[in-house]
Each structure stands twice: as C-alpha cells, then as structure tokens.
Motif scaffolding. Structure first.
Motif, PDB file in Angstrom:
ATOM      1  N   THR A 171      -4.856   6.400   1.625  1.00 38.91           N
ATOM      2  CA  THR A 171      -4.147   5.138   1.516  1.00 38.91           C
ATOM      3  C   THR A 171      -4.670   4.333   0.334  1.00 38.91           C
ATOM      4  O   THR A 171      -5.880   4.086   0.216  1.00 38.91           O
ATOM      5  CB  THR A 171      -4.293   4.304   2.801  1.00 38.91           C
ATOM      6  OG1 THR A 171      -3.755   5.044   3.897  1.00 38.91           O
ATOM      7  CG2 THR A 171      -3.566   2.973   2.678  1.00 38.91           C
ATOM      8  N   SER A 214       0.854  -1.180   0.000  1.00 41.92           N
ATOM      9  CA  SER A 214       0.000   0.000   0.000  1.00 41.92           C
ATOM     10  C   SER A 214       0.892   1.233   0.000  1.00 41.92           C
ATOM     11  O   SER A 214       2.091   1.147   0.257  1.00 41.92           O
ATOM     12  CB  SER A 214      -0.919   0.014   1.224  1.00 41.92           C
ATOM     13  OG  SER A 214      -0.155   0.117   2.415  1.00 41.92           O
ATOM     14  N   THR A 250      -4.383   0.698  -1.354  1.00 40.95           N
ATOM     15  CA  THR A 250      -3.969  -0.672  -1.061  1.00 40.95           C
ATOM     16  C   THR A 250      -3.962  -1.497  -2.338  1.00 40.95           C
ATOM     17  O   THR A 250      -4.939  -1.484  -3.103  1.00 40.95           O
ATOM     18  CB  THR A 250      -4.911  -1.316  -0.029  1.00 40.95           C
ATOM     19  OG1 THR A 250      -4.890  -0.527   1.172  1.00 40.95           O
ATOM     20  CG2 THR A 250      -4.472  -2.730   0.304  1.00 40.95           C
TER      21      THR A 250
END
Length: 289
Positions: free
Chosen positions: A177, A170, A179
């Motif tokens: 964020t 990630s 991933t």
C-alpha cells in the motif's frame, strides 16, 4: 373451467412474449467498444510524432503493462480540429480535494492488454467521419527489470502517474500500500520489488507525449494527450446494427527510460540511475477486432 384456464395461459404467453421482445431490443442496441493494446514492437516516437531513438547517456526498456487508465478520449475530424472541439467520448472523474483540480485516481477506470476500457452506445455519439483520436493518459502500471547489488536482476512493479495532476489517497502496488493523500503532478512514480517500495518524481516536462499534429493542433504542456491517426478514417453513420470495436494500440517500445551511470543497459537505482521518462511512445487506433 377449462376455457378459463386456456385464456389465462394465453395471457401469460402474451406477457412473456412482450417481455422477451423488449429485452431483445435493449440487448441489440449497438455499442462503441474501446479496447487497449500495448505493443513493444510498435514504432517509438518523440513528442512531434517522429521516430525516436534513446538519447546518448540514457538507457531504456519495454515494460510489461498490467493496466492503464485514461481520463479523456476524443475523436477529431481533421488535423485542424483543436483539442476539445472534436467528439469527446469520455471525460474521467476529477476532484479538487487536494487543492487544485486533478484526476480522481480512486474513481478512475482501468484496463489491461486487450481488455475493454470503455463501452458507449453508438447512438449517443455524433454522426460523422473522424481521422484522429486523442487520449489523455492518466496512469500506467507494469513490470520492469531492475539490477540490484545483492540479488542481481529482479522483476519489479512500477506505477507511473502521467496525467496532468493526480489526486491520490492511497493505492495498492503489487500487494504493497502506497499512501499519498495529496495531489501529485505528471511524472510521479512508485516502485515495488520483493516487498520493498520507493517513490520519486521525474523532471517536469520529461514525459514524452507524441502529437503528430503539433503544428496544427497543439496540446497543453503536461496534459499527456497522445494523438494517433486512423489508417482509413473512422465513420459513425448512425445506422450501425452491430457493436463497433476500436482498439487503441500504444507503443511501449523502450518507453521506460533512465539516465545511465554504469553503461550496461540495466536499470540500477542503487547506482544512482534516475528515471527520466515513462511516457507511451505512440498511438495507433485500429477499427475492428
């Protein structure tokens, strides 16, 4: 007693003098310092290292690069030096955690504009004269302008994975964020604006990788090895007493390119405009500050 104290003090002076001398010797070891620079006014080149304009039907803009990573740097003595046969000064971490060998994004090093990317003791490098430098790019992150239907033009953050193959768990993109937990090939990108994210994949082979030595020293498709020439060559004599700085100046001149639906020169994802190229547009290595 006074005599003993005097001898003890003399011993201490000698000890600290030796320690100081050793420290000075270590600090005086000269280094090769690799810095990065991103120039929107540097000439825009194609895959063969020739001047290039934006194709009809496409539009482009010069991003503001925040940071970049490379996974390979090599100095080449001549135009006939094949890839891998020069002085390899850096080879970044790789992993097969995603199945195939790939650049390990989590272990990569990054640098921004005018920042130091790498520092290497000069005495670890082969003495010789070099005309060219090759840099295999892995990742670039920067700000671009996007036209939206509701808010008009806004600034967004683009992450471009231009390495041959990239293993990503990630990553943080402007406090969001993303991933992945997999390998992604050259051309994978992610975008953030106003807290919203999206991701996609540029067409295979669409990322521009300028190589003026294409006829004598080709590079593998998808490797993203950008090649640039020292203006007056670069020599490592082995007798250097001071640090040597080499700045890798990359052209970001209209390096973010997309297909136009509305012919207005604005990037409009909501209109169906697609990213086609994120490759840097040339490399000039500069010796000195």
């Amino acid at each position: 007693m006074k005599r003993n104290n005097l001898l003890f003090a003399l011993v201490l002076v000698l000890i600290f003098s030796c320690t100081s001398d050793d420290s000075t010797t270590d600090n005086a070891r000269p280094n090769l310092i690799i810095k990065l620079k991103f120039d929107p006014n540097q000439q825009r080149l194609d895959n063969l290292g020739q001047p290039a304009t934006v194709p009809i039907g496409n539009a482009a803009q010069s991003p503001t690069i925040q940071r970049m990573s490379a996974n390979y740097i090599e100095f080449a003595p001549s135009a006939n030096t094949l890839l891998g046969q020069g002085e390899i000064i850096y080879n970044g971490p790789e992993t097969n955690a995603g199945g195939d060998m790939a650049i390990d994004f989590q272990q990569s090093i990054f640098a921004g504009d005018n920042d130091t990317f790498l520092t290497i003791p000069l005495d670890e490098l082969e003495v010789g004269s070099y005309e060219w430098v090759r840099v295999s790019l892995a990742y670039q992150e920067g700000d671009i302008q996007v036209l939206t239907e509701t808010l008009g033009e806004v600034t967004g953050r683009l992450a471009s994975f231009v390495g041959y193959n990239n293993y990503i768990t990630s990553f943080d993109l402007n406090s969001s964020t993303i991933t992945v937990n997999d390998d992604v090939l050259q051309g994978f990108w992610a975008f953030e604006a106003l807290g919203f994210t999206s991701q996609g994949q540029a067409p295979e082979g669409a990322t521009t990788v300028p190589n003026p030595l294409f006829s004598t020293s080709p590079v593998p498709q998808g490797s993203c090895v950008v090649t640039g020439q020292f203006e007056n060559g670069f020599t490592i004599s082995g007798n250097e007493t001071d640090d040597v700085i080499v700045t890798l100046s990359f052209s970001i001149n209209n390096s973010f390119e997309w297909t136009e639906i509305n012919m207005d020169g604005k990037y409009e994802p909501s209109a169906g405009e697609q990213v086609v190229d994120m490759g840097l547009r040339g490399l000039i290595p500069i010796v000195g500050n």
